[in-house]
Scaffold this active site. Structure first.
Site, PDB file in Angstrom:
ATOM      1  CG  HIS C 192      -2.051  -1.084   0.981  1.00  0.00           C
ATOM      2  ND1 HIS C 192      -2.998  -1.012  -0.001  1.00  0.00           N
ATOM      3  CD2 HIS C 192      -2.266  -2.258   1.620  1.00  0.00           C
ATOM      4  CE1 HIS C 192      -3.785  -2.089   0.058  1.00  0.00           C
ATOM      5  NE2 HIS C 192      -3.356  -2.863   1.033  1.00  0.00           N
ATOM      6  CB  CYS C 235      -4.352  -7.536   3.572  1.00  0.00           C
ATOM      7  SG  CYS C 235      -5.199  -6.586   2.270  1.00  0.00           S
TER       8      CYS C 235
END
Lengths: 132, 122, 274
Positions: C192, C235
């Site tokens: 991210h 995730c």
């Protein structure tokens, strides 16, 4: 007793056959790989492609473009002209085994160090990548 | 090259002959052989139970360190499953792999204790 | 905000020794990281996640939002929220007249000494009134929080970190976020931040800024509405780590840290994602 002997004879035959293949491979490489790719190497290259594409194995396409590979990601550099750019097998294998050695902060997973791929899988992967 | 090939074949046949002799010997002492097999199986079970115990302990350590790997858990499950089906070779192989994975997860846990600090954007 | 923070910092130094964390400076540093990665993109747009940076995906999403797939959940949530408990009390007795309080969560409960997410607060309210706790990730709890999120739309996050214990919880969440995990050896940052905007196979990766604004989310892949900790689990699983329990201390602290990174941003939940 009979089946025992049979089993061992077939083991010997199998070993002999693989030995012939190995010696065959060595001779072919000695005689210069430029000609046509020898069938054994071609097999290894194909096996390497499978390792690279398999989502449970290399899944390298999630980050690298490889010509002919479907749905490539682009987080890593395209794997093209690899023989020219990474001629050294050992260096290439090390990059896949543990990319953190070259770049501690890399996002590429340590496929060998973390036992994601076996040594054999790494070897055929290197064969495949050097064919690119 | 050719010599090497022939030599290897000879060597292989020699090994095979040796095995064959052994086989003859064991059939002649069948009762003793059965006893040995039982002993070997007990040894194997005890071997596996200490192996799987070690694997479970190490996995518990990775969990406690917040660094458990799902693949480690998969290997543990397969080891237990194979053992229950009597496939001891596969059970042992999976327990050994689980141990190696747990050791790597613990190395990761230890290294990451400090490494993360330099990654926070300043 | 600055002033509270300074107080917290002084308190931290006095009570907990040399703690260096400065959440506000770290929030600003993260914003400027994404500013540099996406020049010309209004950072406030990241409340829409990846749709802020992918034109084609945005078009599909805008179309989907014409008939929002989370609408039923809001309605169900409203009914649940307004149904009194068997003791005659209701959620309003816990949260006040306005159900739109999501911009204050997660909050650090000084008395309990731990992070309380909206989901934990809802279940606490139930249990204090003699009702059973609801399952964490999906179902009625997600519907109630969808209704509350809907009423919080337009508010900006006001997450507070006001004590040494709160700073410690934030620090733990931060450590979790920046720690490599799983056989694949990824941090949250790997994808991210370092990989943000790039494609993983066919998925473009969104920035962590704005990750907290739009929950709970109806996800096409789930076919139902679920909360942010379900996404945390996914995730984690992606990188071959064993996921943590929903509302575990680890995930609550992570949510606290992650939501603080979106402080000041507008809430627009519930949301929809692929």
């Amino acid at each position: 007793m009979g089946s025992f002997q049979l089993k061992h004879i077939s083991v010997i035959a199998g070993l002999a056959a693989s030995l012939m293949l190995v010696t065959g491979l060595v001779t072919a490489q000695d005689s210069g790989a430029e000609n046509s790719v020898n069938p054994e190497l071609a097999k290894r290259i194909e096996a390497g492609r499978v390792v690279l594409e398999d989502r449970k194995k290399g899944n390298c396409l999630s980050c690298h473009l490889v010509i002919g590979g479907e749905l490539p990601g682009n987080a890593g550099p395209p794997l093209i002209a690899m023989k020219a750019r990474w001629p050294d097998r050992a260096a290439l294998k090390s990059q896949i085994y543990d990319p953190n050695l070259r770049n501690p902060d890399t996002i590429m997973p340590p496929y060998g160090r973390h036992r994601m791929l076996t040594d054999t899988e790494l070897d055929v992967l290197v064969d495949f990548i050097q064919s690119l | 090259m050719k010599e090497l090939f022939i030599f290897s074949l000879m060597a292989l046949s020699l090994v095979a002959c040796g095995k064959q002799d052994q086989a003859v010997a064991t059939t002649e002492t069948e009762t003793q052989d059965q006893a040995t097999t039982v002993v070997a199986e007990v040894a194997e079970t005890r071997d596996f139970s200490s192996l799987i115990q070690q694997a479970e302990d190490l996995y518990a350590q990775t969990k406690a360190a917040n660094h458990a790997w799902s693949v480690n858990l998969d290997r543990l499950k397969e080891a237990r499953q194979s053992a229950s089906e009597g496939d001891m070779d596969n059970a042992v192989a999976n327990a050994e792999e689980a141990i190696k994975l747990a050791e790597l997860a613990l190395i990761q846990a230890e290294a990451e204790k400090t490494l993360w600090q330099d990654r926070v954007p300043k | 905000m600055k002033w509270t923070n300074l107080t917290a910092l002084v308190l931290a130094t006095v009570f907990a020794g040399p703690v260096q964390a400065d959440p506000e400076a770290e929030r600003l540093a993260l914003r400027s990281l994404y500013e540099q990665k996406f020049p010309g993109v209004d950072l406030e747009e990241f409340k829409n996640g990846v749709y802020a940076i992918d034109e084609k995906m945005r078009e599909q999403w805008v179309e989907m939002e014409d008939f929002p797939p989370y609408e039923i959940a809001i309605d169900e949530g409203e009914e649940l929220y307004n149904t009194p408990f068997t003791n005659g009390k209701s959620y309003a007795d816990c949260f006040g007249e306005d159900p739109g309080v999501k911009h204050n969560y997660p909050m650090f409960d000084e008395a309990k000494g731990e992070v309380v997410t909206l989901e934990v607060a809802i279940n606490n309210c139930r249990q204090e009134n003699g009702e059973e706790a609801l399952p964490w990730l999906v179902g009625e709890l997600a519907e109630i929080s969808a209704y509350m999120a809907y009423n919080s739309r337009g508010n900006n996050f006001e997450i507070k970190i006001d004590s040494p214990a709160a700073i410690a919880a934030y620090e733990h969440g931060k450590q979790f976020y920046y720690t490599r995990r799983g056989q694949m050896n990824f941090e949250c940052r790997s994808c991210h931040q370092q990989n943000v905007g790039y494609m993983l196979r066919a998925e473009r990766i969104s920035p962590s800024l704005g990750h907290a604004t739009h929950w709970p989310v109806y996800r096409g892949r789930w076919q139902y509405i679920g909360n942010i900790q379900k996404r945390f689990q996914e995730c984690n699983i992606q990188v071959r780590a064993v996921p943590f329990e929903p509302q575990s201390e680890e995930y609550r602290n992570l949510e606290y840290f992650l939501t603080y990174m979106s402080n000041g941003m507008e809430l627009n939940g519930p949301g929809s994602r692929r």
